[in-house]
Design a protein around this motif. Structure first.
Motif, PDB file in Angstrom:
ATOM      1  N   GLY A   6       0.822  -1.199   0.000  1.00 55.18           N
ATOM      2  CA  GLY A   6       0.000   0.000   0.000  1.00 55.18           C
ATOM      3  C   GLY A   6       0.857   1.249   0.000  1.00 55.18           C
ATOM      4  O   GLY A   6       2.090   1.192   0.067  1.00 55.18           O
ATOM      5  N   PRO A   7       0.219   2.408  -0.116  1.00 51.12           N
ATOM      6  CA  PRO A   7       0.970   3.660  -0.163  1.00 51.12           C
ATOM      7  C   PRO A   7       1.692   3.936   1.146  1.00 51.12           C
ATOM      8  O   PRO A   7       1.324   3.424   2.201  1.00 51.12           O
ATOM      9  CB  PRO A   7      -0.123   4.704  -0.428  1.00 51.12           C
ATOM     10  N   PHE A  28      -2.431   4.893  11.475  1.00 48.73           N
ATOM     11  CA  PHE A  28      -1.997   5.197  10.106  1.00 48.73           C
ATOM     12  C   PHE A  28      -2.505   6.583   9.757  1.00 48.73           C
ATOM     13  O   PHE A  28      -3.675   6.899   9.946  1.00 48.73           O
ATOM     14  CB  PHE A  28      -2.567   4.182   9.121  1.00 48.73           C
ATOM     15  N   GLY A  29      -1.625   7.429   9.211  1.00 46.64           N
ATOM     16  CA  GLY A  29      -1.987   8.819   8.993  1.00 46.64           C
ATOM     17  C   GLY A  29      -1.761   9.601  10.270  1.00 46.64           C
ATOM     18  O   GLY A  29      -1.134   9.133  11.221  1.00 46.64           O
ATOM     19  N   ALA A  56      -5.697  -0.178   5.623  1.00 47.61           N
ATOM     20  CA  ALA A  56      -5.476   0.988   6.490  1.00 47.61           C
ATOM     21  C   ALA A  56      -4.610   2.026   5.791  1.00 47.61           C
ATOM     22  O   ALA A  56      -4.869   3.233   5.877  1.00 47.61           O
ATOM     23  CB  ALA A  56      -4.825   0.545   7.800  1.00 47.61           C
ATOM     24  N   ARG A  57      -3.589   1.573   5.082  1.00 43.75           N
ATOM     25  CA  ARG A  57      -2.696   2.522   4.398  1.00 43.75           C
ATOM     26  C   ARG A  57      -3.418   3.255   3.278  1.00 43.75           C
ATOM     27  O   ARG A  57      -3.219   4.458   3.086  1.00 43.75           O
ATOM     28  CB  ARG A  57      -1.469   1.779   3.869  1.00 43.75           C
ATOM     29  N   VAL A  58      -4.258   2.536   2.539  1.00 47.34           N
ATOM     30  CA  VAL A  58      -5.003   3.195   1.462  1.00 47.34           C
ATOM     31  C   VAL A  58      -5.983   4.207   2.047  1.00 47.34           C
ATOM     32  O   VAL A  58      -6.089   5.345   1.567  1.00 47.34           O
ATOM     33  CB  VAL A  58      -5.738   2.155   0.605  1.00 47.34           C
ATOM     34  N   LEU A  59      -6.719   3.817   3.084  1.00 41.38           N
ATOM     35  CA  LEU A  59      -7.677   4.739   3.700  1.00 41.38           C
ATOM     36  C   LEU A  59      -6.958   5.961   4.278  1.00 41.38           C
ATOM     37  O   LEU A  59      -7.450   7.085   4.173  1.00 41.38           O
ATOM     38  CB  LEU A  59      -8.458   4.029   4.799  1.00 41.38           C
ATOM     39  N   ALA A  60      -5.786   5.746   4.880  1.00 45.62           N
ATOM     40  CA  ALA A  60      -5.030   6.878   5.429  1.00 45.62           C
ATOM     41  C   ALA A  60      -4.537   7.791   4.318  1.00 45.62           C
ATOM     42  O   ALA A  60      -4.537   9.023   4.463  1.00 45.62           O
ATOM     43  CB  ALA A  60      -3.853   6.356   6.255  1.00 45.62           C
TER      44      ALA A  60
END
Length: 301
Positions: A6-7, A28-29, A56-60
């Motif tokens: 993920g990002p 995250f974020g 979680a990384r994509v949503l953040a």
């Protein structure tokens, strides 16, 4: 097959306590980026919180402040051996305690399997703390028999042949994590159990309430995204469809299989991002508001 982590987003590991028990989580974020757009993701039974790292990384990366948590008896949180410490309602209380610890007034809450059921329990326990529900393959009325067949052998083995659990755990620790894919590491961490806490966790859930009853679920006003899987004998698509029909503001999405979100996550992750954006994009909607369209379990294309 996709195993991309993920990002890149800011990540921070934290901990909080309920009595003498320590629970661990990952943020995250950041509050500066995600603001008050909190999302709490809860793992499946016996699985670690890292299972939700890619989502979680994509949503953040899309401007949310995401938290994954190891409930008691899971992952890196404490693992007591008393079955009375484990129940769906106790897990819901742990999520509410996490929100208190983070200073989060409301959050989109949910997760996979156990995590979906815990999300429903949080919505019942503290409805004003839930902005929306993410429910992947909840385990409800139709899956009772399959759940018994799946988890009774685990309970029996942990109680009466604990050396098997110990041997499997020791073997899993011999595999270098750096050579494994994300889901390979999740599987290895899931296998790393201790017989006493594992038996206690399965026992506590096995003989307790699995989810809020249907009559209570029908009163929940929160927007929800429900994901079901065909062909899964434990997480029956019928249960996912049922809860989507029961919830007044739910949308139902059918995955191609239980593997879609694990191996080809783009479609379901995009739907989740859109859902979270819609929930938070309406401002500070509270339970009972009617800003979101009530689709009553309609299947999205």
């Amino acid at each position: 097959m996709s195993s991309h982590p993920g990002p890149h987003v800011a990540e921070r590991v934290g901990q909080f306590f309920i009595g003498d028990d320590r629970l661990e989580y990952t943020e995250f974020g950041s509050a500066g980026r995600g603001g008050d757009r909190w999302v709490v993701l809860v793992h499946g039974q016996l699985m670690p919180r890292s299972m939700h790292d890619p989502l979680a990384r994509v949503l953040a990366a899309h401007g949310n402040h995401v938290v994954t948590v190891d409930l008691l008896g899971h992952g890196r949180s404490d693992r007591p051996e008393d079955p009375r410490d484990y129940s769906m309602t106790a897990f819901a209380e742990q999520v509410v305690a996490l929100l208190d610890h983070l200073g989060a007034e409301t959050a989109v809450v949910g997760g996979t399997s156990l995590g979906a059921n815990v999300g429903l329990e949080v919505a019942v326990l503290a409805p004003d703390r839930v902005q929306g529900l993410l429910l992947e393959m909840p385990v409800l009325d139709n899956a009772v028999e399959a759940g018994i067949l799946a988890f009774a052998p685990l309970l029996f083995t942990a109680r009466f042949a604990p050396f098997v659990i110990t041997l499997v755990a020791a073997s899993s620790r011999l595999v270098p994590r750096r050579f494994a894919t994300h889901w390979g590491r999740v599987v290895l961490d899931t296998l790393d159990q201790r017989p006493g806490p594992m038996a206690a966790a399965v026992h506590g859930l096995f003989f307790g309430r699995i989810a809020p009853p249907a009559r209570t679920r029908r009163t929940l006003p929160h927007p929800a995204l429900v994901v079901g899987h065909p062909g899964d004998p434990i997480h029956l698509a019928a249960d996912a469809r049922m809860v989507a029909d029961e919830l007044a503001r739910a949308s139902y999405v059918e995955a191609s299989s239980i593997l879609e979100w694990r191996l080809r996550p783009q479609r379901l992750t995009a739907r989740t991002v859109d859902f979270v954006d819609e929930v938070w994009g309406r401002g500070t909607a509270q339970p009972g508001d009617t800003h979101l369209e009530e689709v009553g379990g309609a299947v999205l294309p």
